[in-house]
Design an enzyme around this catalytic site. Sequence first.
Site, PDB file in Angstrom:
ATOM      1  N   HIS A 348       0.813  -1.225   0.000  1.00  0.00           N
ATOM      2  CA  HIS A 348       0.000   0.000   0.000  1.00  0.00           C
ATOM      3  C   HIS A 348       0.844   1.272   0.000  1.00  0.00           C
ATOM      4  O   HIS A 348       0.289   2.379   0.097  1.00  0.00           O
ATOM      5  CB  HIS A 348      -0.904   0.024   1.236  1.00  0.00           C
ATOM      6  N   LYS A 534      -7.730  13.667   4.544  1.00  0.00           N
ATOM      7  CA  LYS A 534      -6.781  12.545   4.525  1.00  0.00           C
ATOM      8  C   LYS A 534      -5.754  12.796   5.628  1.00  0.00           C
ATOM      9  O   LYS A 534      -5.700  13.877   6.198  1.00  0.00           O
ATOM     10  CB  LYS A 534      -6.085  12.435   3.154  1.00  0.00           C
ATOM     11  N   ARG A 535      -4.906  11.816   5.938  1.00  0.00           N
ATOM     12  CA  ARG A 535      -3.874  12.028   6.952  1.00  0.00           C
ATOM     13  C   ARG A 535      -2.969  13.163   6.501  1.00  0.00           C
ATOM     14  O   ARG A 535      -2.794  13.408   5.296  1.00  0.00           O
ATOM     15  CB  ARG A 535      -3.072  10.740   7.163  1.00  0.00           C
ATOM     16  N   LYS A 540       1.284  14.334   0.632  1.00  0.00           N
ATOM     17  CA  LYS A 540      -0.112  14.622   0.243  1.00  0.00           C
ATOM     18  C   LYS A 540      -0.294  16.133   0.005  1.00  0.00           C
ATOM     19  O   LYS A 540      -1.291  16.571  -0.535  1.00  0.00           O
ATOM     20  CB  LYS A 540      -1.054  14.089   1.317  1.00  0.00           C
ATOM     21  N   THR A 642      -8.454   6.777  -1.671  1.00  0.00           N
ATOM     22  CA  THR A 642      -9.831   6.273  -1.722  1.00  0.00           C
ATOM     23  C   THR A 642     -10.824   7.396  -1.443  1.00  0.00           C
ATOM     24  O   THR A 642     -11.961   7.343  -1.903  1.00  0.00           O
ATOM     25  CB  THR A 642     -10.017   5.121  -0.693  1.00  0.00           C
ATOM     26  N   LYS A 646     -14.657   8.352  -3.128  1.00  0.00           N
ATOM     27  CA  LYS A 646     -15.857   8.682  -2.348  1.00  0.00           C
ATOM     28  C   LYS A 646     -16.401  10.049  -2.768  1.00  0.00           C
ATOM     29  O   LYS A 646     -17.610  10.222  -2.970  1.00  0.00           O
ATOM     30  CB  LYS A 646     -15.524   8.666  -0.849  1.00  0.00           C
TER      31      LYS A 646
HETATM   32  C1  26W Z   1       4.595   0.896   9.845  1.00  0.00           C
HETATM   33  C2  26W Z   1       3.703   2.103   9.865  1.00  0.00           C
HETATM   34  C3  26W Z   1       2.702   2.089   8.734  1.00  0.00           C
HETATM   35  C4  26W Z   1       1.339   2.007   9.017  1.00  0.00           C
HETATM   36  C5  26W Z   1       0.419   2.027   7.969  1.00  0.00           C
HETATM   37  C6  26W Z   1       3.144   2.180   7.435  1.00  0.00           C
HETATM   38  C7  26W Z   1       2.200   2.195   6.369  1.00  0.00           C
HETATM   39  C8  26W Z   1       0.864   2.111   6.663  1.00  0.00           C
HETATM   40  C9  26W Z   1      -0.188   2.098   5.569  1.00  0.00           C
HETATM   41  C10 26W Z   1       0.214   1.206   4.466  1.00  0.00           C
HETATM   42  C11 26W Z   1      -0.365   3.466   5.035  1.00  0.00           C
HETATM   43  C12 26W Z   1      -1.653   3.565   4.235  1.00  0.00           C
HETATM   44  O1  26W Z   1      -2.722   3.644   4.775  1.00  0.00           O
HETATM   45  N1  26W Z   1      -1.474   3.590   2.909  1.00  0.00           N
HETATM   46  C13 26W Z   1      -2.600   3.982   2.086  1.00  0.00           C
HETATM   47  O2  26W Z   1      -3.323   2.814   1.706  1.00  0.00           O
HETATM   48  C14 26W Z   1      -4.491   3.149   0.969  1.00  0.00           C
HETATM   49  C15 26W Z   1      -5.272   1.871   0.711  1.00  0.00           C
HETATM   50  O3  26W Z   1      -4.655   1.094  -0.241  1.00  0.00           O
HETATM   51  C16 26W Z   1      -4.146   3.884  -0.333  1.00  0.00           C
HETATM   52  O4  26W Z   1      -5.326   4.259  -0.996  1.00  0.00           O
HETATM   53  C17 26W Z   1      -3.282   5.114  -0.038  1.00  0.00           C
HETATM   54  O5  26W Z   1      -2.835   5.682  -1.247  1.00  0.00           O
HETATM   55  C18 26W Z   1      -2.094   4.719   0.830  1.00  0.00           C
HETATM   56  O6  26W Z   1      -1.351   5.867   1.232  1.00  0.00           O
END
Ligand code: 26W
Length: 812
Positions: A348, A534-535, A540, A642, A646
Amino acid sequence: MTLTVKEFIKDFKVQFQSMYAYSYEEGSTEQLYNALGMYVKNYLSGNWKETREKYVKNSVKQVFYFSMEFLPGRQLESNAYNLGLLDTIREGLQEMGLSFDELEEAEADPALGNGGLGRLASCFMDSLASLGIPGNGNGIRYQYGLFRQKFVDGYQVELPENWLRHRNIWETRNDKSTCMVRFGGNVWLEENHLGFMEAKYENTLNVLAVPYDTPMVGYRNDIVNNLRLWSAEIPIDEEENYHTLEATEPIKEITQVLYPDDSNYEGRLLRLKQEYFMVSAGVQSILRHFRKYNLPRKNIPDKVAIHINDTHPALVIPEMMRILLDEEHLTWEQAWEITFKTCSYTNHTILREALEKWPIDMMKDLLPRIYMIIEEINRRFVETTMPIYGERITWQTAILQNGVVNMAHLAVIGSHSVNGVAKLHTEILMNDVLKDFFELYPERFNNKTNGITQRRWVHLSNPGLTQLIDKKIGEEWKTNPSELKVFKSFEKDKKTLQKLADIKLENKQRLADYIEEVKGVKVDPKAIFDVQIKRLHAYKRQHLNLLHILHRYLEIKENPTADYVPRVFIFGAKAAPSYIYAKQIIKVINSLANLVNNDPDVGDKLKIVFFENYGVSLAEKIIPAADVSEQISLASMEASGTSNMKLMANGALTLATLDGANIEIKDFVGQENMFIFGLSSNEVYDLKAAGDYNARGIYESNEKLRRTLDALTDGTIPGLQDEGYAIFDSLVNYNDEYFVLKDFDSYIEAQRKVDELYKDQKEWTRKSLINIASSAPFSADYTIKRYADDIWKAKQCSEQSTGVEPLDGPIA
Ligand code: 26W
């Protein structure tokens, strides 16, 4: 058997009395909510039981979606809706003088995730159940979810999110299905009397994993799947060893709190403990369940698919090997084939700092047996790869590298499928981030563009729009989203366009009222509602949005009488607590909001609203009221996104870079029905490769930009300490890592085009309609259908009646 309003009222009164022993008229909102929730849960319990039994009876293949995060949102309305009860309940409550919406507000929003990854998992749960595919979620029941965000003097402050303070009526504690998870200690292999090598453990920390099951209700198909969240407790037979409360900490802390980073791997021991705890409990309970099928172990991949949601659950691979080797006494080759065929992995993010690389010593110390198995997986990988592909690729792709365990490499080597979450993202994985693996295993790589559940994000959050579409094209689009394209034929229909504009204005008025209530700011619902939710992360580029607003403010101050198209800039964003730069950007946006919202020269021409504590429930309020969807990440950085899907499905026009799924939105809606700007992904790659990007040069050569950037430090924005400087420095003096200055002019130009088009309301609404009609490809029902067909080889339990019948929808 459809429930009548009369029956509901009778049953609800009984339910309330049985819970609280007095009549509902005296109930508090929270008690009334609990009674209503219990009523709905009792109503679905039959289907929940039957679904489980039917899966075993028909020994169907089941999918287990392993994720460290789930963001289900509130469940009362969506469960009642999917059960076909919502309208009856709404009416019944009304007759009793109660309001469904008021009761629903009493429900906690389980913030068991950070952002995109967690919400996607919950959208997938809704689609799996609604498609009648046997799909189960497997995660952690954090006691504290993602922190509650408060702004104090514009600064983000994090407060504990004790979502379980009030009972969670949807979960069922399942003491019958606990598992034991071991940490630390010493492990060695010993031959037993049967000649098998057995793993012997001593001085381990034993943790009881207790499952809490939550129903995942399908849409009108009597299917109820399961979300299993694990909680860590002291093993009953070891309680006497824990004399003091703090002695219990090493166990209690495991499932206490969600790590609030969504893009930064911290490498904390407790996080590794959490990952293994959820994985081991999950795999043990799955293999225990499989035994009910009385099939040879080699058939496990025919009955079980385990999906690894990013690298966080990648320990599934060595854990499955451990059980198949040490407890099932299979050979390595047998165990590996089963594990490999059962596991699949989704990436992701390409952010380097987000990739998990656990120190070997930490892994070895906490999970000695697991590390032994990882070591053997790595040894065999090197042994088979080296002779064919040579040194460089082998060491580049090895799992054990320079003292760390590379979890992405483990996930790829141990999975039969590796997918990205949007076309561009998957290409970047194949051509860059995982290119060596693509050379080794091209057949494993595939794309699965993300999707969203239209039931929560359109049907429930935007009933006005839903009714209009029902009226125009019938209701089939609800179970077959591709029918939505028929709505396009109304793009020139005056009455439809007027009704669509009225609905958007109603949604904006409702949000304007909410903004006044919670932020004390009066906004004009006729203004453009420009939304970025978004975060908070530099890639971003919320600070690019900020620079545009600052530029617009300076223009208005310079020329207050000019006719500006009024704008309300709406932000929702949490920053990881340790992410200082992100928190500085939040402070500057809030300080600018203070300035702009109270400046008489500006009036209604410009307003900024930064909502506190953005999450699923707030998104459901904001998205139906959006006109412009800000998707302005630096191309190549946002895997998919995403919120873009929406917002499109709710008629917002997308203002975007050609990044992630924005590109596929363009492919389906047409460039003319959105606003594209900025560098493309290839241009970003070339610029990075050239290494000659000179941000200060752009600053000095672009007068408009320089004036705007200087306003960050020259006192234009009151109430700032060093936050303005921090942004100025990172952009001008530290060479602007995310090319904000490079994309500034084309962004401003795109924003000017937004103003132009908005002046022609009819044309704006026509394009809004086309976006709605073109949004079906982003239904998670299609995404999940592709995962099920291509990766999991899982079937819909067809004999189920109506439910969602997704034909082979538009190829995304
Ligand atoms: C280790 C810390 C950590 C925690 C969560 C690293 C990475 C993450 C996630 C992978 C970050 C995340 O939410 N990525 C997002 O995933 C969405 C679902 O696929 C995508 O639509 C977003 O573009 C992506 O940033």
